[in-house]
Design a protein around this motif. Structure first.
Motif, PDB file in Angstrom:
ATOM      1  N   VAL A 239      -5.864  11.191  -2.897  1.00 23.99           N
ATOM      2  CA  VAL A 239      -5.722  10.061  -1.973  1.00 23.99           C
ATOM      3  C   VAL A 239      -5.161   8.854  -2.720  1.00 23.99           C
ATOM      4  O   VAL A 239      -4.286   8.140  -2.215  1.00 23.99           O
ATOM      5  N   TYR A 240      -5.649   8.639  -3.930  1.00 20.03           N
ATOM      6  CA  TYR A 240      -5.156   7.521  -4.744  1.00 20.03           C
ATOM      7  C   TYR A 240      -3.654   7.653  -4.985  1.00 20.03           C
ATOM      8  O   TYR A 240      -2.896   6.685  -4.839  1.00 20.03           O
ATOM      9  N   ARG A 241      -3.226   8.833  -5.338  1.00 24.77           N
ATOM     10  CA  ARG A 241      -1.810   9.056  -5.647  1.00 24.77           C
ATOM     11  C   ARG A 241      -0.922   8.792  -4.439  1.00 24.77           C
ATOM     12  O   ARG A 241       0.141   8.176  -4.560  1.00 24.77           O
ATOM     13  N   ILE A 242      -1.347   9.238  -3.261  1.00 29.06           N
ATOM     14  CA  ILE A 242      -0.484   9.122  -2.083  1.00 29.06           C
ATOM     15  C   ILE A 242      -0.633   7.783  -1.363  1.00 29.06           C
ATOM     16  O   ILE A 242       0.075   7.516  -0.394  1.00 29.06           O
ATOM     17  N   THR A 243      -1.550   6.936  -1.844  1.00 28.99           N
ATOM     18  CA  THR A 243      -1.748   5.619  -1.231  1.00 28.99           C
ATOM     19  C   THR A 243      -0.745   4.619  -1.791  1.00 28.99           C
ATOM     20  O   THR A 243      -0.487   4.583  -2.992  1.00 28.99           O
ATOM     21  N   LYS A 244      -0.197   3.808  -0.926  1.00 31.62           N
ATOM     22  CA  LYS A 244       0.762   2.794  -1.361  1.00 31.62           C
ATOM     23  C   LYS A 244       0.069   1.729  -2.208  1.00 31.62           C
ATOM     24  O   LYS A 244      -1.138   1.497  -2.085  1.00 31.62           O
ATOM     25  N   GLU A 245       0.847   1.093  -3.037  1.00 30.29           N
ATOM     26  CA  GLU A 245       0.320   0.121  -3.990  1.00 30.29           C
ATOM     27  C   GLU A 245      -0.501  -0.969  -3.298  1.00 30.29           C
ATOM     28  O   GLU A 245      -0.067  -1.584  -2.328  1.00 30.29           O
ATOM     29  N   GLY A 246      -1.713  -1.169  -3.802  1.00 32.52           N
ATOM     30  CA  GLY A 246      -2.546  -2.252  -3.305  1.00 32.52           C
ATOM     31  C   GLY A 246      -3.176  -2.025  -1.944  1.00 32.52           C
ATOM     32  O   GLY A 246      -3.749  -2.952  -1.373  1.00 32.52           O
ATOM     33  N   ARG A 247      -3.106  -0.793  -1.418  1.00 34.44           N
ATOM     34  CA  ARG A 247      -3.670  -0.541  -0.088  1.00 34.44           C
ATOM     35  C   ARG A 247      -5.071   0.069  -0.191  1.00 34.44           C
ATOM     36  O   ARG A 247      -5.562   0.371  -1.267  1.00 34.44           O
ATOM     37  N   PHE A 248      -5.701   0.289   0.969  1.00 32.91           N
ATOM     38  CA  PHE A 248      -7.144   0.483   1.006  1.00 32.91           C
ATOM     39  C   PHE A 248      -7.620   1.901   1.324  1.00 32.91           C
ATOM     40  O   PHE A 248      -6.982   2.643   2.065  1.00 32.91           O
ATOM     41  N   LEU A 249      -8.778   2.197   0.741  1.00 30.97           N
ATOM     42  CA  LEU A 249      -9.583   3.372   1.079  1.00 30.97           C
ATOM     43  C   LEU A 249     -10.917   2.860   1.593  1.00 30.97           C
ATOM     44  O   LEU A 249     -11.592   2.082   0.914  1.00 30.97           O
ATOM     45  N   ILE A 250     -11.289   3.270   2.799  1.00 30.69           N
ATOM     46  CA  ILE A 250     -12.596   2.912   3.358  1.00 30.69           C
ATOM     47  C   ILE A 250     -13.396   4.202   3.470  1.00 30.69           C
ATOM     48  O   ILE A 250     -13.026   5.119   4.208  1.00 30.69           O
ATOM     49  N   LEU A 251     -14.489   4.256   2.738  1.00 26.27           N
ATOM     50  CA  LEU A 251     -15.269   5.486   2.628  1.00 26.27           C
ATOM     51  C   LEU A 251     -16.628   5.307   3.297  1.00 26.27           C
ATOM     52  O   LEU A 251     -17.431   4.477   2.880  1.00 26.27           O
ATOM     53  N   ASN A 252     -16.864   6.088   4.349  1.00 29.49           N
ATOM     54  CA  ASN A 252     -18.131   6.034   5.076  1.00 29.49           C
ATOM     55  C   ASN A 252     -19.075   7.114   4.539  1.00 29.49           C
ATOM     56  O   ASN A 252     -18.809   8.303   4.673  1.00 29.49           O
TER      57      ASN A 252
END
Length: 457
Positions: A239-252
């Protein structure tokens, strides 16, 4: 009467007029007001009254005294600033003293900053780093800064990485605000890690997901808790690799209880959000916020019942009415303003959050229940996350698609979605909803992993 205009008039008079004013007003409030309103100082300003103020009991007076020294930019005061930087009892005053030393950009100041790099206060060390960065490229300075990448404090390591080592390098040629067409409004029936490995770097804008709970459902059985955490580590690395720079992961997530196997054994409680956190930080996610999802007590499993009857100490087990939404941002040396500026003004205006938004980190939302899927996101929960952490037109990802609520909500809010779901039952369930109105308003592709591979060739 003490006014800004009066202070400025005295300053222009010279001849120690401000020094005399300071002698006339002894109280902390007046002294702070005088120093705060000095403004720009002439080169011949008489600052002889300042050193005595550095022993004042009020930290605000000392802080503004240091700021005034900084305006004078006179190397004669370096030793005075050094003493405050090392000995003052207030961190803010110490940091300002270090900052003033750095702004002088002198060789003598450089030596002082070298010594401050060994300070016990990481905030002071970080200020010294910033002061030395103006000399970046100087061999002696570089030799002092480079070892700090292994500093024991994580704040210092982050600052030295971002401001000394990091050079901006985007892994995608695609504009930040855009996403690939073949990923828009797609639901893939397949292993999420295997699916993500097919995606290009920096493909998605936001991930909102709730991973399967450890051995709490038939679809989430793992050999051990360690194995479970390692699986999540593998997922969120991708997920980190495919996420654009500076964008968010919200983990429930929330702590989970594994029922006891018999009355002679105890149940086991696993603190999932706390145990997964170190893995996420280690792989580069920056922790931003913790949001508490508060559910009505009547909607959760009753754990307090036994205690209500016997009231015996040690047997207290409260009803668990909360879950966590852990907010992480992909590491970058850029501020959020950079992300926002990648969008055109029309998109920014259309994406603005309307009145009635949540102002605290405690969200009171009723849970949802579903006959097919036992852990369904409430639409309201998805709505808030997607509105607060993405723009219209963004691609929202859920690696554990479940019943598809993230996808439906994203599309209703003018975003695109990408879902992966390994369980064929849930995949078919989502596809069946197309005929019931969940996805039929928008072109949605339901693909097996094999079919998905064909679309990206």
């Amino acid at each position: 009467m003490l006014t800004k205009e009066y202070i400025r008039d005295l300053k222009s008079n010279g001849n120690g007029a401000i020094g005399q004013l300071v002698k006339d007003f002894k109280d902390s409030r007046s002294l702070t007001f005088i120093l705060e309103n000095l403004g720009h100082l002439p080169k011949d300003f008489d600052g002889s009254f300042l050193p005595n103020l550095l022993t004042h009991k009020n930290a605000s007076v000392r802080l503004w005294t240091i700021k005034t020294f900084g305006k004078l930019n006179n190397e004669e005061y370096l030793s005075t600033l050094e003493e405050s930087a090392i000995k003052d009892t207030d961190t803010t005053v110490r940091r300002e003293a270090v900052s003033s030393i750095g702004r002088m950009r002198s060789k003598k100041g450089k030596k002082i900053l070298f010594e401050i790099l060994d300070d016990a206060d990481p905030k002071v060390v970080c200020q010294a780093i910033r002061g030395l960065l103006v000399f970046k490229g100087d061999k002696e300075v570089d030799e002092h800064l480079q070892p700090l990448i292994n500093h024991q404090n994580e704040m210092v390591r982050t600052v030295i990485y971002k401001e000394f080592f990091a050079t901006h390098k985007t892994l995608s040629n695609q504009p930040h605000s855009e996403s690939y067409d073949h990923l828009k409004n797609v639901i893939v029936n397949g292993d999420t890690v295997e699916t993500m490995k097919l995606l290009q770097d920096e493909s998605i804008h936001l991930t909102f997901t709730s991973p399967p709970y450890y051995n709490a459902r038939d679809y989430s059985i793992y050999p051990s808790y360690k194995n479970y955490l390692e699986f999540l580590e593998e997922v969120f690395k991708e997920v980190y690799r495919i996420t654009k720079e500076g964008r968010f992961l919200i983990l429930n997530t929330s702590p989970i209880i594994i029922a006891r196997i018999s009355r002679s054994h105890s149940s086991k409680r696993y603190p999932i959000p706390f145990d997964i956190h170190p893995y996420l930080v280690e792989m580069g996610w920056e922790f931003i916020d913790d949001i508490v999802w508060l559910k009505p007590e009547a909607s959760v499993k009753n754990r307090i019942g036994g205690f209500m009857q016997h009231r015996k100490p040690l047997g207290y087990k409260p009803n668990s009415v909360t879950e966590y939404l852990m907010v992480y941002r992909k590491s970058t040396e850029k501020l959020l303003d950079w992300n926002i500026k990648q969008y055109d003004w029309d998109t920014i205006l259309k994406s603005k959050v309307a009145d009635g938004y949540e102002t605290t980190n405690v969200w009171k939302i009723d849970p949802c229940f579903d006959k097919i899927h036992s852990a369904v996101f409430p639409v309201e929960l998805c709505k808030r996350v997607i509105q607060y952490y993405s723009y219209k037109g963004d691609l929202v990802f859920d690696p554990f698609g479940g019943s598809g609520t993230v996808g439906k909500t994203a599309k209703n809010l003018g975003r695109h979605f990408l879902l992966t779901e390994k369980d064929e039952t849930y995949f078919k369930y989502m596809r069946s909803k197309k005929s019931t109105g969940m996805f039929d308003k928008f072109p949605t592709k339901f693909l097996t992993l094999k079919e998905f591979k064909e679309t990206i060739k």
